[in-house]
Design an enzyme around this catalytic site. Structure first.
Site, PDB file in Angstrom:
ATOM      1  N   ARG A 102       0.585  -1.625  -0.322  1.00 39.53           N
ATOM      2  CA  ARG A 102      -0.229  -0.037   0.043  1.00 39.53           C
ATOM      3  C   ARG A 102       1.004   1.759   0.526  1.00 39.53           C
ATOM      4  O   ARG A 102       0.388   2.472  -1.165  1.00 39.53           O
ATOM      5  CB  ARG A 102      -0.895   0.017   1.230  1.00 39.53           C
ATOM      6  CG  ARG A 102      -1.575   1.719   1.449  1.00 39.53           C
ATOM      7  CD  ARG A 102      -2.321   1.709   0.228  1.00 39.53           C
ATOM      8  NE  ARG A 102      -3.124   3.572   0.690  1.00 39.53           N
ATOM      9  CZ  ARG A 102      -2.814   4.048   0.147  1.00 39.53           C
ATOM     10  NH1 ARG A 102      -1.796   4.317  -0.255  1.00 39.53           N
ATOM     11  NH2 ARG A 102      -3.228   5.717   0.433  1.00 39.53           N
ATOM     12  N   MET A 133      -5.046  -9.056   4.627  1.00 39.80           N
ATOM     13  CA  MET A 133      -6.167  -8.527   5.919  1.00 39.80           C
ATOM     14  C   MET A 133      -5.669  -7.215   5.377  1.00 39.80           C
ATOM     15  O   MET A 133      -6.284  -6.526   5.891  1.00 39.80           O
ATOM     16  CB  MET A 133      -4.997  -8.733   6.560  1.00 39.80           C
ATOM     17  CG  MET A 133      -4.315 -10.075   7.359  1.00 39.80           C
ATOM     18  SD  MET A 133      -6.169 -11.052   8.024  1.00 39.80           S
ATOM     19  CE  MET A 133      -6.294  -9.462   9.701  1.00 39.80           C
ATOM     20  N   ARG A 134      -7.159  -6.660   4.606  1.00 43.60           N
ATOM     21  CA  ARG A 134      -7.458  -5.304   3.650  1.00 43.60           C
ATOM     22  C   ARG A 134      -8.304  -6.126   3.618  1.00 43.60           C
ATOM     23  O   ARG A 134      -8.784  -6.556   2.986  1.00 43.60           O
ATOM     24  CB  ARG A 134      -6.294  -4.451   2.950  1.00 43.60           C
ATOM     25  CG  ARG A 134      -4.799  -4.731   3.507  1.00 43.60           C
ATOM     26  CD  ARG A 134      -4.192  -3.810   1.996  1.00 43.60           C
ATOM     27  NE  ARG A 134      -4.453  -2.730   2.004  1.00 43.60           N
ATOM     28  CZ  ARG A 134      -4.174  -1.233   2.170  1.00 43.60           C
ATOM     29  NH1 ARG A 134      -3.469  -1.007   3.528  1.00 43.60           N
ATOM     30  NH2 ARG A 134      -5.321  -0.359   2.332  1.00 43.60           N
ATOM     31  N   LEU A 142     -10.526  -4.685   0.241  1.00 42.93           N
ATOM     32  CA  LEU A 142     -10.628  -4.391  -1.127  1.00 42.93           C
ATOM     33  C   LEU A 142     -11.838  -3.683  -1.350  1.00 42.93           C
ATOM     34  O   LEU A 142     -12.662  -3.253  -0.778  1.00 42.93           O
ATOM     35  CB  LEU A 142     -11.862  -6.052  -2.153  1.00 42.93           C
ATOM     36  CG  LEU A 142     -10.470  -6.739  -2.007  1.00 42.93           C
ATOM     37  CD1 LEU A 142     -11.334  -7.767  -3.925  1.00 42.93           C
ATOM     38  CD2 LEU A 142      -9.218  -5.758  -2.883  1.00 42.93           C
ATOM     39  N   HIS A 201     -13.926 -16.008   6.799  1.00 45.90           N
ATOM     40  CA  HIS A 201     -14.059 -15.231   8.353  1.00 45.90           C
ATOM     41  C   HIS A 201     -13.836 -16.567   9.753  1.00 45.90           C
ATOM     42  O   HIS A 201     -14.799 -17.106   9.447  1.00 45.90           O
ATOM     43  CB  HIS A 201     -15.032 -14.630   8.168  1.00 45.90           C
ATOM     44  CG  HIS A 201     -14.920 -13.407   9.869  1.00 45.90           C
ATOM     45  ND1 HIS A 201     -13.668 -13.104  10.397  1.00 45.90           N
ATOM     46  CD2 HIS A 201     -14.838 -13.870  10.664  1.00 45.90           C
ATOM     47  CE1 HIS A 201     -13.454 -12.036  11.780  1.00 45.90           C
ATOM     48  NE2 HIS A 201     -15.126 -12.750  12.106  1.00 45.90           N
TER      49      HIS A 201
END
Length: 205
Positions: free
Chosen positions: A63, A94-95, A97, A113
């Site tokens: 990122r 772990m982001r 979208l 999850h």
């Protein structure tokens, strides 16, 4: 029955154990699919090594290398398109979208999850369930949307919490279920066996 394989793009952030289970199920023939590319937001993610071990292209997109979320998500989208990805599989990614990807892949992004949604959403589902003192938690596979852990649910399976479970032992039990449940959901998708009806997902016989 068609021999055509659905092209998967798998997004990861860490060890990639669910990626491995999907690769194994593709290679065994259980999944009518192939992993076309693995995309990681961390350069040191072990999942990239897993991909390389099977000759699967790996792409690192961090990122901080992009000016904002739009350009970052466009980089993800471009990598997916470059590899002709048809189904996006988030496996420990772990982001959140962005709409750039979600709009390009409507109802074509799956997420996993480690809790029974809508209970214990967020990044610490295993710890949160243990801390709350529930006796049962589990695993959820769902379509991803623009809200964390909120999209239509495809499959769920319960996992009992023992009195002496720790975060580590509970995580091991949950991972064991994940490695079976996630490929099953991917298989349903590849076989066109899922129908979204509002918030509900119907599995067609």
């Amino acid at each position: 029955m068609s021999n055509r394989k659905t092209r998967l793009g798998v997004l990861i952030s860490g060890s990639g154990s669910n990626l491995q289970s999907i690769i194994d199920k593709c290679e065994s023939g259980y999944l009518p699919a192939e992993v076309a590319v693995v995309i990681s937001n961390k350069a040191d993610a072990y999942g990239l090594t897993r991909a390389a071990n099977h000759g699967i292209p790996g792409v690192v997109l961090v990122r901080k290398d992009y000016p904002d979320e739009f350009f970052y998500n466009m980089a993800i989208l471009n990598a997916l398109k470059e590899h002709d990805v048809e189904l996006v599989v988030m496996a420990g990614y772990m982001r959140l979208l962005g709409p750039e990807v979600l709009d390009a892949y409507p109802n074509q992004v799956l997420n996993l999850h480690p809790a029974l949604l809508p209970s214990f959403p967020g990044a610490h589902g295993i710890k949160d369930a243990l801390d709350y003192g529930v006796k049962v938690t589990g695993v959820t596979v769902h379509f991803a949307n623009e809200i964390f852990d909120e999209g239509p649910i495809i499959l769920q399976e319960a996992v009992s919490i023992a009195e002496d479970d720790t975060e580590n032992t509970l995580a091991q039990k949950i991972h064991t279920v994940e490695h079976v449940l996630y490929p099953r959901a991917v298989k349903f998708y590849c076989e066109d066996a899922l129908a979204i009806e509002g918030k509900k997902v119907r599995i067609k016989e």
